[in-house]
Design a protein around this motif. Structure first.
Motif, PDB file in Angstrom:
ATOM      1  N   ILE A  87      -6.266 -50.392  20.997  1.00  0.00           N
ATOM      2  CA  ILE A  87      -6.012 -49.008  20.546  1.00  0.00           C
ATOM      3  C   ILE A  87      -5.622 -48.120  21.734  1.00  0.00           C
ATOM      4  N   PRO A  88      -6.400 -48.125  22.851  1.00  0.00           N
ATOM      5  CA  PRO A  88      -5.954 -47.300  23.986  1.00  0.00           C
ATOM      6  C   PRO A  88      -4.609 -47.762  24.554  1.00  0.00           C
ATOM      7  N   GLN A  89      -4.395 -49.109  24.581  1.00  0.00           N
ATOM      8  CA  GLN A  89      -3.142 -49.656  25.125  1.00  0.00           C
ATOM      9  C   GLN A  89      -1.923 -49.162  24.355  1.00  0.00           C
ATOM     10  N   SER A  90      -2.094 -48.936  23.053  1.00  0.00           N
ATOM     11  CA  SER A  90      -0.956 -48.598  22.193  1.00  0.00           C
ATOM     12  C   SER A  90      -0.350 -47.242  22.556  1.00  0.00           C
ATOM     13  N   GLY A  91      -1.148 -46.385  23.187  1.00  0.00           N
ATOM     14  CA  GLY A  91      -0.642 -45.060  23.543  1.00  0.00           C
ATOM     15  C   GLY A  91      -0.481 -44.141  22.340  1.00  0.00           C
ATOM     16  N   ASN A  92      -0.998 -44.549  21.189  1.00  0.00           N
ATOM     17  CA  ASN A  92      -0.875 -43.748  19.962  1.00  0.00           C
ATOM     18  C   ASN A  92      -2.250 -43.284  19.495  1.00  0.00           C
ATOM     19  N   THR A  93      -2.251 -42.222  18.707  1.00  0.00           N
ATOM     20  CA  THR A  93      -3.517 -41.745  18.146  1.00  0.00           C
ATOM     21  C   THR A  93      -3.678 -42.294  16.725  1.00  0.00           C
ATOM     22  N   PRO A  94      -4.821 -42.925  16.418  1.00  0.00           N
ATOM     23  CA  PRO A  94      -5.018 -43.434  15.055  1.00  0.00           C
ATOM     24  C   PRO A  94      -5.047 -42.297  14.027  1.00  0.00           C
ATOM     25  N   ARG A  95      -4.362 -42.535  12.905  1.00  0.00           N
ATOM     26  CA  ARG A  95      -4.345 -41.532  11.808  1.00  0.00           C
ATOM     27  C   ARG A  95      -5.089 -42.040  10.582  1.00  0.00           C
ATOM     28  N   ALA A 119     -20.193 -49.256  13.449  1.00  0.00           N
ATOM     29  CA  ALA A 119     -20.841 -48.737  14.670  1.00  0.00           C
ATOM     30  C   ALA A 119     -19.926 -49.015  15.864  1.00  0.00           C
ATOM     31  N   GLY A 120     -19.355 -50.218  15.903  1.00  0.00           N
ATOM     32  CA  GLY A 120     -18.444 -50.572  17.002  1.00  0.00           C
ATOM     33  C   GLY A 120     -17.187 -49.711  16.967  1.00  0.00           C
ATOM     34  N   LEU A 121     -16.603 -49.560  15.782  1.00  0.00           N
ATOM     35  CA  LEU A 121     -15.349 -48.797  15.668  1.00  0.00           C
ATOM     36  C   LEU A 121     -15.563 -47.342  16.061  1.00  0.00           C
ATOM     37  N   SER A 122     -16.747 -46.809  15.701  1.00  0.00           N
ATOM     38  CA  SER A 122     -16.963 -45.381  15.960  1.00  0.00           C
ATOM     39  C   SER A 122     -17.083 -45.094  17.455  1.00  0.00           C
ATOM     40  N   GLU A 123     -17.275 -46.135  18.272  1.00  0.00           N
ATOM     41  CA  GLU A 123     -17.264 -45.912  19.736  1.00  0.00           C
ATOM     42  C   GLU A 123     -15.827 -45.848  20.264  1.00  0.00           C
ATOM     43  N   ILE A 124     -14.878 -46.288  19.434  1.00  0.00           N
ATOM     44  CA  ILE A 124     -13.482 -46.368  19.897  1.00  0.00           C
ATOM     45  C   ILE A 124     -12.607 -45.311  19.211  1.00  0.00           C
ATOM     46  N   ILE A 125     -12.879 -45.065  17.923  1.00  0.00           N
ATOM     47  CA  ILE A 125     -12.068 -44.124  17.137  1.00  0.00           C
ATOM     48  C   ILE A 125     -13.006 -43.018  16.654  1.00  0.00           C
ATOM     49  N   HIS A 126     -12.536 -41.785  16.672  1.00  0.00           N
ATOM     50  CA  HIS A 126     -13.334 -40.705  16.073  1.00  0.00           C
ATOM     51  C   HIS A 126     -13.077 -40.752  14.560  1.00  0.00           C
ATOM     52  N   LEU A 127     -13.914 -41.528  13.852  1.00  0.00           N
ATOM     53  CA  LEU A 127     -13.647 -41.815  12.439  1.00  0.00           C
ATOM     54  C   LEU A 127     -13.516 -40.548  11.578  1.00  0.00           C
ATOM     55  N   PRO A 128     -14.346 -39.499  11.790  1.00  0.00           N
ATOM     56  CA  PRO A 128     -14.209 -38.325  10.915  1.00  0.00           C
ATOM     57  C   PRO A 128     -12.853 -37.620  11.038  1.00  0.00           C
ATOM     58  N   SER A 129     -12.110 -37.891  12.139  1.00  0.00           N
ATOM     59  CA  SER A 129     -10.802 -37.232  12.287  1.00  0.00           C
ATOM     60  C   SER A 129      -9.703 -37.957  11.512  1.00  0.00           C
ATOM     61  N   LEU A 130      -9.978 -39.159  11.029  1.00  0.00           N
ATOM     62  CA  LEU A 130      -8.910 -39.912  10.363  1.00  0.00           C
ATOM     63  C   LEU A 130      -8.563 -39.267   9.029  1.00  0.00           C
ATOM     64  N   GLU A 131      -7.292 -39.418   8.633  1.00  0.00           N
ATOM     65  CA  GLU A 131      -6.851 -38.820   7.362  1.00  0.00           C
ATOM     66  C   GLU A 131      -7.354 -39.632   6.171  1.00  0.00           C
ATOM     67  N   GLU A 132      -7.621 -40.926   6.393  1.00  0.00           N
ATOM     68  CA  GLU A 132      -7.991 -41.787   5.262  1.00  0.00           C
ATOM     69  C   GLU A 132      -8.616 -43.062   5.815  1.00  0.00           C
ATOM     70  N   ILE A 133      -9.689 -43.524   5.180  1.00  0.00           N
ATOM     71  CA  ILE A 133     -10.257 -44.842   5.514  1.00  0.00           C
ATOM     72  C   ILE A 133     -10.360 -45.604   4.202  1.00  0.00           C
TER      73      ILE A 133
END
Ligand code: SF4
Length: 364
Positions: A44-52, A74-88
């Protein structure tokens, strides 16, 4: 950027399914989840993009136990700010969760569940090798609603061997009566390396374009009359419930696929992970990635893909994407009432929507 996570486990293998999947067998699931998290942490950091958006597909992600789902999130939430995503989104099969687990889906931040129902006709479900009953399917929709899942999709399928027009109509009516927020209605396709494909080749099953078109139009008529927006060839949504993740694919956004067999397209580079769970886990542990195929997409191939995907949507494609012969063909489509032109976009209508694949082939 769209993030896709491939969870390859299924209780059993459906005879028409071409996705990479298998029964869990002796797979060490915690090690698999840790590999997914490790891949996400690296790529995810390598991609240079922000997850949506985040989409958990498979396979049957709803088969993961509560403890495994908690470990993954729990693992994902250390990498992505899940509440900011538009959809899960989580793909689920009926009868693979109860109310408690559905409440966990919600507590983990899942905003959309896509339920693989396929049919409400028992003999059609049997042909498809599905384990659930129509009653379990309906009850799963109620359970998701009770748990407060904000958006519920039902996957349906048509043109299945032995499925009569009445069977399809009954399935559409039962689906509508459950008041889901979104319905995907797919034409069965015979994919290579499936039991259905072998039956087709042996002449035990057959394809019929007239039946496909008839069932497609039945779906369009019933679902749009029930208030759904037919926004992509196979997809129908109530207002505000269009799939953000899938719209991102159709609009050509970058996507990162994590897990065995997952495909990514980032900055015009397409890559694919090894389609083998054991090898995936082993490669992530030893070399930190599981990519086994990479391809650079040039501008003409990207244009072809954008045309093929865009034509499937009710936004259509800009006329500027078409060369002179294709533009001439586009005007013929309009005169044949298969398309219209609006705001310099070519949009398929009526019979044109059922003919999207041959039309796309002509235009590219
Ligand atoms: S259709 Fe769904 S449940 Fe059936 S094998 Fe494929 S992924 Fe698994």
């Amino acid at each position: 950027m769209l993030i896709y996570l491939h969870i390859p486990f299924c209780h059993r293998v459906c005879p028409y399914c071409s996705f990479y999947k298998h029964t869990p067998g002796s797979t060490p699931i915690p090690a698999f989840i840790d590999a997914l998290i490790a891949e996400a942490r690296q790529r995810i950091p390598q991609s240079g993009n922000t997850p949506r958006t985040l989409y958990l597909g498979g396979g049957t992600p709803s088969m993961l136990s509560p403890a495994h789902l908690q470990r993954l999130f729990a693992g994902l939430s250390e990498i992505i700010h899940l509440p900011s995503l538009e959809e899960i989104t989580l793909e689920a099969n009926p009868a693979t969760f109860d109310l408690e687990k559905a409440r966990l889906f919600r507590a983990l931040g899942i905003t959309r569940v896509s339920l693989g129902i396929q049919s409400f006709t028992p003999h059609v479900l049997a042909t498809l090798g599905r384990e659930h009953t129509p009653q379990q399917a309906a009850s799963s929709v109620h359970t998701l609603r009770q748990a407060g899942i904000p958006s519920i999709n039902i996957d349906l399928m048509f043109s299945i061997p032995g499925q009569s027009p009445d069977d399809w109509l009954n399935t559409l009516q039962q689906a509508i009566s459950l008041q889901p927020d979104h319905i995907s209605a797919y034409n069965l396709t015979y994919e290579e390396d499936t039991a259905f494909f072998d039956s087709l080749r042996r002449g035990e099953m057959s394809e019929n374009e007239d039946i496909d078109a008839r069932y497609f139009h039945l779906a369009v008529e019933k679902l749009t009359t029930a208030g759904f927006d037919h926004y992509e060839t196979s997809n129908y949504a109530r207002p505000g419930h269009h799939s953000r993740h899938n719209q991102g694919y159709w609009q050509g956004h970058d996507y990162l696929g994590l897990g065995p067999s997952a495909v990514s397209t980032l900055h015009a580079i397409r890559s694919r992970n090894v389609p083998d769970t054991a090898q995936y886990v082993q490669r992530i542990a030893s070399i930190g990635n599981a990519i086994t195929e990479t391809e650079s997409l040039d501008a003409p191939s990207l244009r072809i893909e954008r045309i093929a995907l865009g034509l499937r949507t009710n936004q259509g494609i800009p006329l500027a994407w078409l060369d002179a012969p294709a533009l001439q063909r586009a005007h013929h489509l309009v005169s044949e009432s298969l398309a219209h032109i609006q705001n310099h976009h070519l949009i398929l209508i009526h019979r044109g929507r059922a003919l999207v694949d041959p039309i796309a082939a002509e235009l590219i």
